[in-house]
Design a protein around this motif. Structure first.
Motif, PDB file in Angstrom:
ATOM      1  N   GLY A   1      -2.479   0.439  -0.230  1.00 31.99           N
ATOM      2  CA  GLY A   1      -2.138   0.656  -1.630  1.00 31.99           C
ATOM      3  C   GLY A   1      -1.109   1.749  -1.799  1.00 31.99           C
ATOM      4  O   GLY A   1      -1.070   2.711  -1.025  1.00 31.99           O
ATOM      5  N   PHE A   2      -0.268   1.607  -2.821  1.00 30.08           N
ATOM      6  CA  PHE A   2       0.789   2.572  -3.120  1.00 30.08           C
ATOM      7  C   PHE A   2       0.567   3.115  -4.526  1.00 30.08           C
ATOM      8  O   PHE A   2       0.497   2.354  -5.489  1.00 30.08           O
ATOM      9  CB  PHE A   2       2.148   1.902  -3.025  1.00 30.08           C
ATOM     10  N   THR A   3       0.460   4.455  -4.650  1.00 30.65           N
ATOM     11  CA  THR A   3       0.200   5.073  -5.952  1.00 30.65           C
ATOM     12  C   THR A   3       1.482   5.342  -6.724  1.00 30.65           C
ATOM     13  O   THR A   3       1.670   4.851  -7.836  1.00 30.65           O
ATOM     14  CB  THR A   3      -0.566   6.390  -5.769  1.00 30.65           C
ATOM     15  N   ASN A   4       2.376   6.133  -6.162  1.00 30.12           N
ATOM     16  CA  ASN A   4       3.595   6.568  -6.854  1.00 30.12           C
ATOM     17  C   ASN A   4       4.471   7.318  -5.871  1.00 30.12           C
ATOM     18  O   ASN A   4       4.042   7.633  -4.743  1.00 30.12           O
ATOM     19  CB  ASN A   4       3.244   7.475  -8.052  1.00 30.12           C
TER      20      ASN A   4
ATOM     21  N   THR B   1       0.744  -6.485  -7.682  1.00 27.54           N
ATOM     22  CA  THR B   1       1.290  -5.360  -8.431  1.00 27.54           C
ATOM     23  C   THR B   1       0.455  -5.133  -9.689  1.00 27.54           C
ATOM     24  O   THR B   1      -0.116  -6.060 -10.244  1.00 27.54           O
ATOM     25  CB  THR B   1       2.758  -5.600  -8.810  1.00 27.54           C
ATOM     26  N   ILE B   2       0.421  -3.868 -10.107  1.00 25.77           N
ATOM     27  CA  ILE B   2      -0.340  -3.470 -11.295  1.00 25.77           C
ATOM     28  C   ILE B   2       0.609  -2.751 -12.241  1.00 25.77           C
ATOM     29  O   ILE B   2       1.174  -1.713 -11.888  1.00 25.77           O
ATOM     30  CB  ILE B   2      -1.492  -2.519 -10.946  1.00 25.77           C
ATOM     31  N   ALA B   3       0.814  -3.285 -13.427  1.00 29.33           N
ATOM     32  CA  ALA B   3       1.676  -2.652 -14.427  1.00 29.33           C
ATOM     33  C   ALA B   3       0.830  -1.780 -15.346  1.00 29.33           C
ATOM     34  O   ALA B   3      -0.133  -2.246 -15.944  1.00 29.33           O
ATOM     35  CB  ALA B   3       2.404  -3.715 -15.242  1.00 29.33           C
TER      36      ALA B   3
ATOM     37  N   VAL C   1      -8.254  -3.140  -7.612  1.00 33.35           N
ATOM     38  CA  VAL C   1      -7.477  -4.279  -7.104  1.00 33.35           C
ATOM     39  C   VAL C   1      -7.453  -4.269  -5.577  1.00 33.35           C
ATOM     40  O   VAL C   1      -7.479  -5.332  -4.941  1.00 33.35           O
ATOM     41  CB  VAL C   1      -6.056  -4.275  -7.705  1.00 33.35           C
ATOM     42  N   MET C   2      -7.438  -3.087  -4.952  1.00 27.59           N
ATOM     43  CA  MET C   2      -7.495  -3.032  -3.490  1.00 27.59           C
ATOM     44  C   MET C   2      -8.799  -3.609  -2.960  1.00 27.59           C
ATOM     45  O   MET C   2      -8.810  -4.376  -1.990  1.00 27.59           O
ATOM     46  CB  MET C   2      -7.325  -1.591  -3.008  1.00 27.59           C
TER      47      MET C   2
END
Length: 547
Positions: free
Chosen positions: A224-227, A288-290, A354-355
């Motif tokens: 997962g990627f946060t920012n 992806t999560i918007a 989501v992960m």
């Protein structure tokens, strides 16, 4: 042995009971090197001569201050079976008189993870390895891994955790010295978890870990990627290079699936990471999560607006936390809530959900545990940790501009009911460019700014404080009524509490869970949570005596 060395020692002692002996010929093959004339079997691997066990391969690597080959005599006395090193290390070994078989590799660090994976059997092909979740990004890694861990436990999994605050292998916990331990430790821990029946584990993966090969040989099920915001430019040099290092995690050799948060419509780094992951893994293996703008804006926007797989909608306050809904473009939805404050914890919670879903969990089962167990309201040491009320007193790890801005927003009192007082500093011998930026962020989002020391390391503390304070004093659109410079840190914390009224908020930022402050190579006991707790108690006692 000092506290730091003891923590490293404890991490290294967490090894599987049944390693898989590996011949030095195979070690040489994995390292891309010629096999030595003398061959032995190795039963472990260590980068630190002080943590080495009999039968280990000693990886004598170049370091920032010394080459590991200089410590080969200690490794030999400890029972090392052989040495892995580079050409420079060979010259040093010849001068030490060490009599051990040596494998000479062009870049030995790049092979340590692969060797460790083989000798510890951390990734068996029989399906007994734990499901592995990795989280990377500038901010939010720790909280997201705690969230995933809590969700997995609620789902009935036996879990492990490897991260900034602690390492958990079942019920055994030890402090963590690095965000991600060195590769031999990581593989030993993963193998140990499998032996103990752990079925899922979460790990923070920092840019340092990727740059210095600490997760080489590890393949995650979901990453997962946060920012991505400014940090660690002392190592990477530019945001572009920082991004490229993070992107190494989202490749087929390192992960099977990816989940990427899109902070807003202008989140260039999130969009680029999603595109990179899709190109590497395939579009059907990336979610992806918007979050839409600053999370709370445009709540009625649907997934199609952002081209995202999941969109966060129906955001509402829930105590100091939030409730929200995640809606998939195919119509599926999940109702989620977290009791932790701040819009960034909404993002962390969404990513964790989501992960876990991407790891193979049924959506109905996941919704049941979200409804029945509230797993995303979990304590995360030093991360928006509430120490007291009246005034609201919070300790957070925010140590870069974006994290500080978000933490200040999270502790904002109700309109016209109180002030925000912030205590923070900057770390010595790290990215100096962010110091005045952090000062300016504090001045724009707090009413009182108190600049103090973080971990100066070998840098002069007064100079660090002044660089931060100068940014605060020069900030355009500053809200701060006062910019104070106070040291030591405990004095600054007490000053903040002394000036705070019942409706104010005090944020002590930058160190979070850390319990020692390093000044010129010496670790001094210092825990922001304990200092803040004591200052609040003394203030309460003083008020009672004044009545």
């Amino acid at each position: 042995m000092d506290a730091t060395a003891q923590q490293g020692h404890d991490a290294q002692t967490m090894r599987p009971a049944r390693p898989r002996p590996l011949s030095l010929t195979e070690v040489a093959r994995l390292a891309g090197a010629a096999a030595p004339a003398r061959t032995v079997d190795v039963t472990g691997i260590s980068l630190d001569s002080r943590q080495l066990r009999r039968g280990d391969l000693y990886a004598a690597l170049p370091g920032a201050r010394a080459h590991g080959a200089q410590f080969a005599p200690q490794a030999e006395r400890a029972g090392a079976a052989a040495v892995l090193t580079d050409a420079e290390g060979v010259g040093l070994l010849e001068r030490t008189g060490v009599d051990l078989p040596v494998v000479v590799a062009p870049d030995p660090r790049r092979s340590v993870g692969t060797i460790a994976a083989r000798v510890y059997g951390s990734h068996p092909e029989d399906g007994t390895a734990p499901v592995l979740l990795a989280v990377t990004g500038t901010n939010g890694k720790t909280t997201t891994t705690y969230f995933t861990n809590s969700l997995l436990r609620a789902l009935g999994r036996t879990t492990g955790l490897i991260g900034t605050i602690e390492i958990l292998a079942g019920e055994q916990a030890i402090p963590s010295r690095l965000t991600t331990p060195e590769a031999p430790h990581v593989h030993a821990l993963l193998a140990l978890m499998r032996e103990r029946g752990i079925t899922a584990a979460s790990m923070e993966v920092s840019s340092h870990a990727l740059e210095f090969s600490r997760v080489d040989g590890v393949r995650f099920d979901v990453a997962g990627f946060t920012n991505l915001t400014q940090d660690h430019l002392d190592l990477h040099g530019s945001m572009e290079e920082y991004f490229s290092v993070k992107a190494r995690l989202f490749t087929p050799g390192r992960t099977g699936r990816a989940v990427v948060v899109l902070q807003d419509e202008d989140d260039v780094w999130g969009a680029r990471m999603a595109a990179h992951a899709r190109a590497q893994l395939g579009a059907d293996r990336v979610d992806t999560i918007a979050l839409r703008g600053d999370v709370a804006e445009d709540r009625d926007a649907g997934p199609e607006r952002h081209g995202a797989d999941w969109t966060l909608t129906a955001l509402t306050r829930r105590g100091i936390g939030h409730s929200f809904t995640l809606v998939h473009r195919d119509g599926r939805s999940l109702r989620v809530s977290t009791g932790l404050p701040g819009d960034f914890n909404v993002a962390n919670a969404a990513l964790a959900v989501v992960m876990v879903l991407a790891s193979g969990t049924d959506v109905g089962q996941l919704q049941r545990v979200l409804d029945e167990q509230d797993p995303l309201t979990t304590d995360v040491p030093g991360r928006m940790q509430l120490i007291g009320t009246e005034p609201t007193a919070v300790v957070d790890f925010a140590h870069n501009p974006d994290a500080l801005r978000r933490a200040l927003a999270a502790v904002e009192p109700p309109e016209e009911q109180g002030r925000v007082i912030v205590v923070f500093g900057a770390t010595g011998e790290r990215d100096r460019t962010k110091r005045p930026i952090m000062g300016a962020v504090a001045a724009r989002h707090a009413d009182v700014v108190i600049v103090t020391d973080d971990d100066p390391h070998d840098e002069e503390p007064a100079g660090i404080r002044e660089e931060v304070a100068a940014g605060a004093r020069a900030a355009d659109g500053a809200r701060a009524e006062e910019v104070l410079v106070l040291a030591p840190r405990a004095v600054a914390i007490r000053a903040a509490v002394a000036m705070a009224g019942p409706g104010d908020s005090v944020l002590v930022a930058g160190r979070g869970h850390e319990t020692v402050q390093e000044i010129r190579g010496v670790d001094h006991p210092l825990d922001d949570r304990e200092e803040l707790r004591a200052a609040l108690a003394d203030a309460r006692q003083g008020r009672r005596e004044d009545r």
